[in-house]
Design a protein around this motif. Structure first.
Motif, short mmCIF file in Angstrom:
data_model
loop_
_atom_site.label_atom_id
_atom_site.label_comp_id
_atom_site.label_asym_id
_atom_site.label_seq_id
_atom_site.Cartn_x
_atom_site.Cartn_y
_atom_site.Cartn_z
N GLY A 222 0.83 -1.19 0.00
CA GLY A 222 0.00 0.00 0.00
C GLY A 222 0.87 1.24 0.00
N ALA A 223 0.29 2.39 -0.35
CA ALA A 223 1.04 3.63 -0.43
C ALA A 223 1.65 4.01 0.92
N GLU A 224 0.90 3.80 1.99
CA GLU A 224 1.38 4.18 3.33
C GLU A 224 2.57 3.34 3.75
N GLU A 225 2.49 2.02 3.51
CA GLU A 225 3.60 1.13 3.87
C GLU A 225 4.84 1.44 3.04
N ALA A 226 4.64 1.69 1.73
CA ALA A 226 5.77 2.01 0.85
C ALA A 226 6.44 3.31 1.29
N ALA A 227 5.64 4.31 1.65
CA ALA A 227 6.19 5.59 2.10
C ALA A 227 7.00 5.41 3.38
N GLY A 228 6.52 4.54 4.27
CA GLY A 228 7.24 4.28 5.52
C GLY A 228 8.61 3.69 5.27
N ILE A 229 8.73 2.83 4.26
CA ILE A 229 10.03 2.23 3.92
C ILE A 229 10.95 3.26 3.28
N LEU A 230 10.41 4.05 2.37
CA LEU A 230 11.21 5.06 1.66
C LEU A 230 11.85 6.05 2.62
N ARG A 231 11.17 6.34 3.74
CA ARG A 231 11.69 7.31 4.70
C ARG A 231 13.03 6.88 5.30
N TYR A 232 13.31 5.58 5.29
CA TYR A 232 14.54 5.08 5.89
C TYR A 232 15.65 4.84 4.86
N MET A 233 15.41 5.22 3.61
CA MET A 233 16.38 4.97 2.55
C MET A 233 17.16 6.23 2.21
N LYS A 234 18.34 6.04 1.61
CA LYS A 234 19.14 7.17 1.18
C LYS A 234 18.42 7.94 0.08
N ARG A 235 18.69 9.23 0.01
CA ARG A 235 18.00 10.07 -0.97
C ARG A 235 18.24 9.57 -2.39
N SER A 236 19.49 9.17 -2.70
CA SER A 236 19.80 8.71 -4.05
C SER A 236 18.99 7.46 -4.41
N ASP A 237 18.83 6.55 -3.41
CA ASP A 237 18.05 5.34 -3.65
C ASP A 237 16.57 5.66 -3.85
N VAL A 238 16.07 6.59 -3.05
CA VAL A 238 14.67 6.99 -3.18
C VAL A 238 14.40 7.55 -4.56
N GLU A 239 15.32 8.40 -5.04
CA GLU A 239 15.14 9.00 -6.36
C GLU A 239 15.15 7.94 -7.45
N ALA A 240 16.10 6.99 -7.35
CA ALA A 240 16.20 5.93 -8.36
C ALA A 240 14.94 5.06 -8.38
N ILE A 241 14.43 4.73 -7.20
CA ILE A 241 13.25 3.87 -7.12
C ILE A 241 12.00 4.60 -7.61
N THR A 242 11.85 5.87 -7.23
CA THR A 242 10.65 6.61 -7.67
C THR A 242 10.65 6.83 -9.18
N VAL A 243 11.84 6.98 -9.75
CA VAL A 243 11.92 7.08 -11.22
C VAL A 243 11.41 5.80 -11.86
#
Length: 334
Positions: free
Chosen positions: A18-39
Motif C-alpha cells: 500500500g502507499a502508506e507502507e511504501a512511504a514508511g520504507i522510503l523514509r529510511y532509505m538514502k536520498r539517491s536510492d529513493v530517487e532511483a526507485i521513484t523514477v
C-alpha cells in the motif's frame, strides 16, 4: 529477472504494498536510492503478475536468509538459498548478505583503546555516549564507563538500561561524528600534537574577550566551519552549571519554553536541579510537564536546543549583561 536493476526490483516490491507502507520504507532509505526507485515507479505503467511473484519470492528468501544468518545459521541459510535458486545465484546472495552483516555498528571503535574512546566521548551528550557504549565490546564499555565522572556514569548507565533499539539513522549520525573525531585525532598525532582544536580552545578561553572577538571574527571570514567548531567547544552546555544564579535567570528569561524543555530532556540531574531552582514553582511545574509531553526525541534535536541556550549565554556576554571570566583562577561569574 537476474539482469533487472536493484532499484527496479525495489519499485516492483513497493508497488505490491500500500502507499502508506511504501512511504514508511522510503523514509529510511538514502536520498539517491529513493530517487532511483521513484523514477522506476513512475516509468512503470503496469507490473506483470509473473514478474511480481518472482520479485516477492526473491525478497522472501533474502529475508529468511538474513534472519538465519543473524541467528548464527549461515550454513542453513546457504542451504535454503541453494534450494530456492541455482548455485551461482545463491552464492551471489550469500556474498552480499555476509558483506552487509559483517559491518557492525561502531566497528571502527573495536580496535581503539578504551582511554581513547573516553577522550572521544567525554564531552558528548549522555544519550550519545549510551548509544556508543551499548554497541561496543562489554569490556571496552566497562572501561570507558569507569573513566567517566561519577554523575555521568550513573546517567549513562541508566540510559543504556532503558534504551530500546536505536534507529539506524541515529547510529549512522553518531558513527559519522566519531569517525570525524578519530580523523581529527589522527591528524593531531601526525603533526606531533603541536596544534588542533584541543589546543586552540583552552588558549582562546584564557584570552581577553576583546582579543578573542577579534580572532574569532578573522577566523569566521577565513574559515567559517573551523570558527563554528571552535565556538561550539569554547563554552558548552555543561558550563552553564558554572554560572551563578543571576546569570542563569537572565538566560532563562530569553529562552522559549519549547527550546528549554528540549534542552532539559537530555540534561543530567545536577543541571535539571539547577535550572528548576532558578524558576518559579509554577514555571518549574510547567517545564516538567513540557518535558514529559515531549516523549522520545532525537539526540540531534536535544543538542540543537542546548546549543541555543549556549548561544544565549554568549549573546548576554556580548551585550555586557554577564561576564564569563577568562583564566583558570576564576570560574564563570556575573
Amino acid at each position: 529477472m537476474d539482469k533487472m536493476s536493484g532499484s527496479r526490483k525495489a519499485a516492483v516490491l513497493l508497488l505490491s504494498m500500500g502507499a502508506e507502507e511504501a512511504a514508511g520504507i522510503l523514509r529510511y532509505m538514502k536520498r539517491s536510492d529513493v530517487e532511483a526507485i521513484t523514477v522506476e515507479i513512475a516509468k512503470m505503467k503496469r507490473v506483470d503478475p509473473a514478474l511480481q511473484d518472482e520479485v516477492l519470492n526473491e525478497f522472501y528468501h533474502l529475508s529468511q536468509a538474513d534472519r538465519q544468518i543473524a541467528e548464527g545459521g549461515a550454513d542453513l541459510a546457504k542451504e535454503m538459498l541453494e534450494r530456492a535458486f541455482d548455485d551461482q545465484r545463491a552464492g551471489e546472495i550469500m556474498y552480499r548478505l555476509r558483506n552487509f552483516l559483517q559491518k557492525r555498528p561502531f566497528e571502527i571503535l573495536r580496535k581503539v583503546d578504551a582511554s581513547q574512546i573516553t577522550a572521544l566521548v567525554q564531552d558528548e551528550h549522555p544519550q550519545t555516549i549510551a548509544v556508543i557504549l551499548s554497541h561496543t565490546d562489554p569490556a571496552q564499555s566497562a572501561a570507558v564507563l569507569s573513566a567517566l565522572p561519577s554523575d555521568l556514569q550513573t546517567d549513562v548507565a541508566r540510559r543504556i538500561a532503558l534504551m530500546g533499539r536505536a534507529a539506524p539513522e541515529v547510529i549512522k549520525e553518531i558513527e559519522s561524528l566519531i569517525e570525524q573525531k578519530l580523523s581529527d585525532l589522527a591528524a593531531d598525532e601526525a603533526s606531533g600534537g603541536g596544534g588542533g582544536l584541543n589546543v586552540i580552545v583552552p588558549i582562546l578561553n584564557n584570552t581577553e574577550r576583546a582579543a578573542e572577538r577579534q580572532i574569532m571574527s578573522g577566523l569566521e571570514e577565513q574559515d567559517p566551519e573551523l570558527a563554528e567548531n571552535i565556538r561550539n567547544r569554547m563554552f558548552v552546555f555543561e558550563n552553564i552549571l558554572q554560572l551563578d544564579d543571576r546569570a542563569i535567570q537572565k538566560m532563562l528569561r530569553r529562552v522559549d519554553n519549547k527550546t528549554l524543555a528540549m534542552a532539559m530532556k537530555g540534561a543530567n540531574p545536577e543541571m535539571a536541579e539547577r535550572i528548576m531552582r532558578n524558576l518559579s514553582q509554577k514555571a518549574a511545574e510547567l517545564l516538567r510537564d513540557d518535558i514529559d509531553v515531549l516523549g522520545p526525541v532525537r539526540i540531534r534535536d536535544v543538542e540543537q536546543a542546548q546549543r541555543e541556550l549556549v548561544n544565549i549565554v554568549r549573546q548576554l556576554e556580548d551585550a555586557g549583561e554577564i561576564i564569563i571570566s577568562r583564566g583558570e583562577k576564576d570560574d564563570f561569574i556575573l
